[in-house]
Motif scaffolding. Structure first.
Motif, short mmCIF file in Angstrom:
data_model
loop_
_atom_site.label_atom_id
_atom_site.label_comp_id
_atom_site.label_asym_id
_atom_site.label_seq_id
_atom_site.Cartn_x
_atom_site.Cartn_y
_atom_site.Cartn_z
N ASN A 181 -33.11 13.95 -6.28
CA ASN A 181 -34.10 13.45 -6.10
C ASN A 181 -35.06 13.34 -7.24
N GLN A 182 -35.13 14.08 -8.31
CA GLN A 182 -35.79 14.26 -9.55
C GLN A 182 -35.34 13.21 -10.60
N LEU A 183 -34.55 12.46 -10.41
CA LEU A 183 -34.04 11.65 -11.42
C LEU A 183 -34.05 10.05 -10.82
N PRO A 184 -34.03 8.96 -11.59
CA PRO A 184 -33.93 7.70 -11.29
C PRO A 184 -32.53 7.35 -10.91
N LEU A 185 -31.85 7.96 -10.16
CA LEU A 185 -30.42 7.75 -9.88
C LEU A 185 -30.36 7.27 -8.25
N LYS A 186 -29.73 6.03 -7.92
CA LYS A 186 -29.65 5.60 -6.37
C LYS A 186 -28.42 6.16 -5.94
N LEU A 187 -28.53 6.80 -4.82
CA LEU A 187 -27.25 7.38 -4.02
C LEU A 187 -26.80 5.96 -3.32
N VAL A 188 -25.34 5.79 -3.86
CA VAL A 188 -24.76 4.18 -3.18
C VAL A 188 -23.70 4.87 -2.36
N ASN A 189 -23.10 5.86 -2.38
CA ASN A 189 -22.02 6.19 -1.55
C ASN A 189 -21.69 7.49 -1.06
N GLU A 190 -21.56 8.01 -0.09
CA GLU A 190 -21.16 9.25 0.44
C GLU A 190 -19.69 9.03 1.08
N ALA A 191 -18.65 10.15 0.43
CA ALA A 191 -17.40 10.32 1.19
C ALA A 191 -17.15 11.49 1.48
N TYR A 192 -16.82 11.68 2.46
CA TYR A 192 -16.45 12.90 3.36
C TYR A 192 -14.89 13.11 3.57
N LYS A 193 -14.56 14.42 3.47
CA LYS A 193 -12.99 14.59 3.70
C LYS A 193 -12.80 15.96 4.17
N LYS A 194 -11.74 16.28 4.85
CA LYS A 194 -11.19 17.41 5.23
C LYS A 194 -9.53 17.64 4.93
N ASP A 195 -9.09 18.88 4.57
CA ASP A 195 -7.83 19.05 4.52
C ASP A 195 -7.40 20.15 4.74
N LYS A 196 -6.32 20.65 4.64
CA LYS A 196 -5.75 22.10 4.86
C LYS A 196 -5.46 22.56 3.43
N SER A 197 -5.62 23.97 3.12
CA SER A 197 -5.52 24.09 1.68
C SER A 197 -5.08 25.60 1.63
N ILE A 198 -4.34 26.01 0.64
CA ILE A 198 -4.20 27.51 0.42
C ILE A 198 -5.01 28.08 -0.53
N SER A 199 -5.80 28.99 -0.09
CA SER A 199 -6.86 29.51 -1.13
C SER A 199 -6.12 30.29 -2.14
N LYS A 200 -6.78 30.65 -3.03
CA LYS A 200 -6.68 31.46 -4.18
C LYS A 200 -6.17 32.94 -3.80
N THR A 201 -6.51 33.52 -2.67
CA THR A 201 -5.77 34.64 -2.15
C THR A 201 -4.72 34.32 -1.40
N GLY A 202 -4.40 33.15 -1.19
CA GLY A 202 -3.16 33.05 -0.33
C GLY A 202 -3.19 32.69 1.30
N ALA A 203 -4.44 32.48 1.66
CA ALA A 203 -4.92 32.23 2.97
C ALA A 203 -5.00 30.81 3.34
N LEU A 204 -4.43 30.39 4.39
CA LEU A 204 -4.23 28.92 4.69
C LEU A 204 -5.77 28.67 5.35
N VAL A 205 -6.48 27.73 4.63
CA VAL A 205 -7.99 27.41 5.25
C VAL A 205 -8.21 25.98 5.44
N GLU A 206 -9.06 25.45 6.23
CA GLU A 206 -9.75 24.03 6.43
C GLU A 206 -10.79 23.98 5.40
N ARG A 207 -10.65 22.98 4.55
CA ARG A 207 -11.49 22.64 3.45
C ARG A 207 -12.32 21.41 3.71
N GLU A 208 -13.80 21.34 3.76
CA GLU A 208 -14.46 20.09 3.76
C GLU A 208 -14.94 19.98 2.44
#
Length: 218
Positions: A181-208
């Motif tokens: 908000n402090q810069l003259p940049l216009k937000l033109v797109n928001e893209a959201y996604k979820k997936d399943k990932s193996i974390s750095k500690t080896g656990a299966l997690v849902e990632r957003e």
């Protein structure tokens, strides 16, 4: 365990040495869907001059260069280990004048004039020491009507990771928007996604995760 988590957090922030080299490859694999999400939302076109902040070991350069004709890629990275790996892996592209890699301090960009059509950063937000100053410098490097894409995992996901208390600053989407908000940049797109990932500690997690695209309009 605490010592190991601190060491992992430090390597995620700035990969170093043999362990950093191994982690760099692992991060590319485990974060591939997040990285590709950012690259896709960048909408690379013919003759684009592209800047990426936080290129890691540069394993995906050939893919990026394959997306359009006559594009040029510049990468900035805080990790000397990743810088060395990227140069080693991509020397033919560098020698051909298609790409170059540089080290920076995470805040100041080595560019005086606006010269980039597209700027990308993926999963670096958590480590920004001076967010507003960095964003101002990104703004200065971006051409008029150019796009800046920032891709990051949500605070609601990240806060459950065991190493997150050691040097990570987490954000939800609205908090990231507030930074801009402090810069003259216009937000033109928001893209959201979820997936399943193996974390750095080896656990299966849902990632957003989210890619926000901003345009320089003035």
């Amino acid at each position: 365990m605490e010592k190991q988590l601190k060491a992992l957090a430090a390597q995620l922030r700035c990969p170093e040495g043999e362990d950093g080299i191994k982690l760099g490859h692992l991060m590319n694999m485990s974060n591939l869907s997040v990285i590709l999400h950012g690259i896709t939302n960048l909408q690379i076109q013919k003759k684009d001059n592209i800047l990426e902040l936080g290129y890691g070991n540069g394993e995906l350069l050939s893919y990026i260069l394959s997306l359009a004709e006559d594009i040029h890629y510049t990468g900035l990275e805080i990790s000397p280990t990743m810088h060395q790996q990227a140069i080693l892996l991509n020397k033919p592209y560098i020698d051909a004048g298609m790409a170059n890699y540089q080290i920076y301090n995470g805040v100041n960009l080595p560019f005086i004039e606006p010269q980039f059509d597209k700027i990308l950063t993926v999963n670096t937000l958590y480590f920004w020491k001076e967010p507003i100053k960095l964003l101002q410098n990104i703004y200065q490097a971006l051409k008029l009507n150019g796009y800046f894409v920032i891709t990051f995992c949500h605070k609601s996901f990240m806060q459950n990771l065991p190493f997150i208390n050691y040097g990570f600053q987490l954000y939800e989407v609205e908090e990231v928007k507030q930074l801009f908000n402090q810069l003259p940049l216009k937000l033109v797109n928001e893209a959201y996604k979820k997936d399943k990932s193996i974390s750095k500690t080896g656990a299966l997690v849902e990632r957003e995760f989210t890619s926000l695209t901003f345009e320089k309009t003035e």
